[in-house]
Design a protein around this motif. Structure first.
Motif, PDB file in Angstrom:
ATOM      1  N   ASP A 115     -87.565 -22.411 -96.732  1.00 25.39           N
ATOM      2  CA  ASP A 115     -88.590 -21.369 -96.590  1.00 25.39           C
ATOM      3  C   ASP A 115     -88.680 -20.491 -97.832  1.00 25.39           C
ATOM      4  OD1 ASP A 115     -89.385 -21.934 -93.905  1.00 25.39           O
ATOM      5  OD2 ASP A 115     -87.560 -20.961 -93.177  1.00 25.39           O
ATOM      6  N   VAL A 116     -89.848 -19.875 -97.983  1.00 25.36           N
ATOM      7  CA  VAL A 116     -89.971 -18.760 -98.925  1.00 25.36           C
ATOM      8  C   VAL A 116     -89.296 -17.564 -98.274  1.00 25.36           C
ATOM      9  CG1 VAL A 116     -91.577 -17.215-100.124  1.00 25.36           C
ATOM     10  CG2 VAL A 116     -92.126 -19.657 -99.869  1.00 25.36           C
ATOM     11  N   GLU A 117     -88.524 -16.838 -99.053  1.00 26.24           N
ATOM     12  CA  GLU A 117     -87.784 -15.696 -98.512  1.00 26.24           C
ATOM     13  C   GLU A 117     -88.738 -14.643 -97.963  1.00 26.24           C
ATOM     14  OE1 GLU A 117     -83.597 -13.599 -99.713  1.00 26.24           O
ATOM     15  OE2 GLU A 117     -84.810 -14.530-101.261  1.00 26.24           O
ATOM     16  N   GLU A 118     -88.322 -14.008 -96.891  1.00 28.72           N
ATOM     17  CA  GLU A 118     -89.164 -12.997 -96.254  1.00 28.72           C
ATOM     18  C   GLU A 118     -89.483 -11.868 -97.226  1.00 28.72           C
ATOM     19  OE1 GLU A 118     -89.198 -10.284 -92.165  1.00 28.72           O
ATOM     20  OE2 GLU A 118     -87.441 -11.480 -92.687  1.00 28.72           O
ATOM     21  N   GLN A 120     -91.144 -11.991 -99.925  1.00 28.65           N
ATOM     22  CA  GLN A 120     -91.061 -12.418-101.322  1.00 28.65           C
ATOM     23  C   GLN A 120     -92.252 -13.316-101.664  1.00 28.65           C
ATOM     24  OE1 GLN A 120     -87.841 -12.071-103.633  1.00 28.65           O
ATOM     25  NE2 GLN A 120     -88.132 -10.248-102.382  1.00 28.65           N
ATOM     26  N   GLN A 157     -89.891  -8.656-108.390  1.00 27.90           N
ATOM     27  CA  GLN A 157     -88.921  -9.744-108.294  1.00 27.90           C
ATOM     28  C   GLN A 157     -88.401 -10.161-109.671  1.00 27.90           C
ATOM     29  OE1 GLN A 157     -91.633 -11.679-104.885  1.00 27.90           O
ATOM     30  NE2 GLN A 157     -90.015 -13.062-105.516  1.00 27.90           N
ATOM     31  N   GLY A 267     -88.061 -16.894-105.308  1.00 26.08           N
ATOM     32  CA  GLY A 267     -88.624 -16.510-104.020  1.00 26.08           C
ATOM     33  C   GLY A 267     -88.222 -17.381-102.853  1.00 26.08           C
ATOM     34  N   LEU A 268     -87.497 -18.478-103.103  1.00 31.33           N
ATOM     35  CA  LEU A 268     -87.040 -19.332-102.015  1.00 31.33           C
ATOM     36  C   LEU A 268     -85.810 -18.735-101.332  1.00 31.33           C
ATOM     37  CD1 LEU A 268     -87.364 -22.890-103.607  1.00 31.33           C
ATOM     38  CD2 LEU A 268     -88.780 -21.947-101.777  1.00 31.33           C
ATOM     39  N   SER A 269     -85.633 -19.069-100.057  1.00 29.34           N
ATOM     40  CA  SER A 269     -84.481 -18.561 -99.317  1.00 29.34           C
ATOM     41  C   SER A 269     -83.192 -19.274 -99.704  1.00 29.34           C
ATOM     42  CB  SER A 269     -84.721 -18.712 -97.810  1.00 29.34           C
ATOM     43  OG  SER A 269     -84.932 -20.077 -97.476  1.00 29.34           O
ATOM     44  N   LYS A 270     -83.298 -20.442-100.351  1.00 27.34           N
ATOM     45  CA  LYS A 270     -82.151 -21.195-100.858  1.00 27.34           C
ATOM     46  C   LYS A 270     -82.468 -21.621-102.287  1.00 27.34           C
ATOM     47  CE  LYS A 270     -79.828 -21.637 -96.849  1.00 27.34           C
ATOM     48  NZ  LYS A 270     -78.416 -21.298 -96.604  1.00 27.34           N
ATOM     49  N   ASP A 294     -77.114 -18.348-108.828  1.00 25.71           N
ATOM     50  CA  ASP A 294     -77.904 -17.795-107.741  1.00 25.71           C
ATOM     51  C   ASP A 294     -77.225 -18.023-106.390  1.00 25.71           C
ATOM     52  OD1 ASP A 294     -79.954 -16.697-106.256  1.00 25.71           O
ATOM     53  OD2 ASP A 294     -81.364 -18.330-106.597  1.00 25.71           O
ATOM     54  N   ARG A 298     -75.790 -15.164-103.700  1.00 26.21           N
ATOM     55  CA  ARG A 298     -76.251 -15.090-102.316  1.00 26.21           C
ATOM     56  C   ARG A 298     -75.096 -15.080-101.330  1.00 26.21           C
ATOM     57  NH1 ARG A 298     -81.800 -17.101-101.647  1.00 26.21           N
ATOM     58  NH2 ARG A 298     -82.695 -17.525-103.696  1.00 26.21           N
TER      59      ARG A 298
END
Length: 300
Positions: A115-118, A120, A157, A267-270, A294, A298
């Motif tokens: 997912d794209v991070e919330e 972001q 960002q 901007g990705l959650s991973k 990165d 996290r």
């Protein structure tokens, strides 16, 4: 394969190659590279985790017109989807792709599983490193004509990413004129609106715009605009559109004078990165190291 060996031998981490074991090992022999047994190789078709990945993917995509067998086929046959599922499931910390596929295809395949991070934006951030300075350039990958809201998000960002990498951000929102939007300039209006959005809340970094690259990068020219709030040469450049961002960063890469890293997918959650088709071994290793950095950040 060469990048994986460099990454492992330098002690950066444990590289995982996605492919058929026999093909990878045969290729390494042809290249004269030893140490195939030290590399972790996953064959997507034969993995014991395929059922888990397929179930995970189907849960995400079943309401997007995907049948279970479609998800099964993607996991079995698409290395990007398989790798993205590994990262999403915690079986790998990050992924690097793009050497043999177009960037928009890679992004689409990654987004099937990650997912794209919330709150972001997903965008590309290119880093240019020279002896004198390091400059971050956005958006060099995703948005063709970003809105003012998106440009403001890129600025926030990008500033955070620059600070994470040890730089105090000074963000310039670029245009073709200095603090003046000519009539009918839609992109100029969006840049001005982005500055207004940034002004609407207290920010922890210096920023200003709309301005030309000359004024943003040369404090000697900035003296003509004493109200400018940058406080020095900009090190984060927010471009008004994808064309200007991509063309300028590629020109800098080909003309030389510094090292180009990226574009990094932000901007990705991973952590997942899409490298250029013309990326060198050094480029791949650089992006893998940043993706690993990165991942470590996290986890803290």
């Amino acid at each position: 394969i060469r990048a994986a060996m460099v990454f492992r031998n330098a002690g950066y981490g444990n590289p995982i190659l996605i492919g058929r074991d026999d093909v990878v090992k045969r290729t390494m022999e042809g290249l004269g590279i030893r140490g195939a047994d030290a590399l972790e190789i996953h064959n997507a078709r034969l993995s014991k985790r395929n059922k888990y990945y397929t179930d995970y993917l189907y849960k995400r995509l079943q309401r997007s017109g995907r049948l279970y067998r479609d998800c099964q086929r993607m996991v079995n046959q698409d290395r990007n989807v398989f790798a993205a599922c590994m990262v999403a499931s915690g079986d790998a910390d990050a992924m690097i792709t793009g050497l043999t596929r177009a960037s928009h295809t890679c992004r689409k395949e990654i987004l099937h599983a990650i997912d794209v991070e919330e709150d972001q934006q997903l965008f590309g951030l290119t880093i240019m490193v020279t002896r004198e300075r390091t400059v971050f350039i956005a958006d060099t990958m995703v948005h063709e004509q970003p809105t003012g809201e998106q440009l403001a998000d890129f600025a926030i960002q990008s500033a955070a990413k620059a600070r994470m990498l040890g730089h105090e951000p000074r963000v310039a929102l670029l245009s073709h004129s200095n603090f003046d939007v000519p009539p009918g300039s839609r992109l100029g209006e969006e840049v001005r609106r982005a500055v207004q959005i940034l002004d609407s809340a207290k920010r922890d970094f210096a920023y200003d715009g709309e301005m030309t690259a000359s004024v943003a990068l040369d404090p000697a020219l900035a003296v003509f605009y004493p109200f400018c709030r940058l406080g020095g040469a900009a090190n984060v450049l927010i471009m008004p559109g994808l064309y200007s961002a991509s063309i300028s960063s590629r020109m800098l890469q080909k003309l030389g004078g510094g090292t180009i890293i990226g574009p990094l997918l932000v901007g990705l959650s991973k952590p997942a990165q899409v490298i250029r088709l013309d990326a060198t071994v050094s480029d791949i290793v650089n992006e893998a190291v940043l993706a690993g950095h990165d991942a470590i950040k996290r986890k803290k």
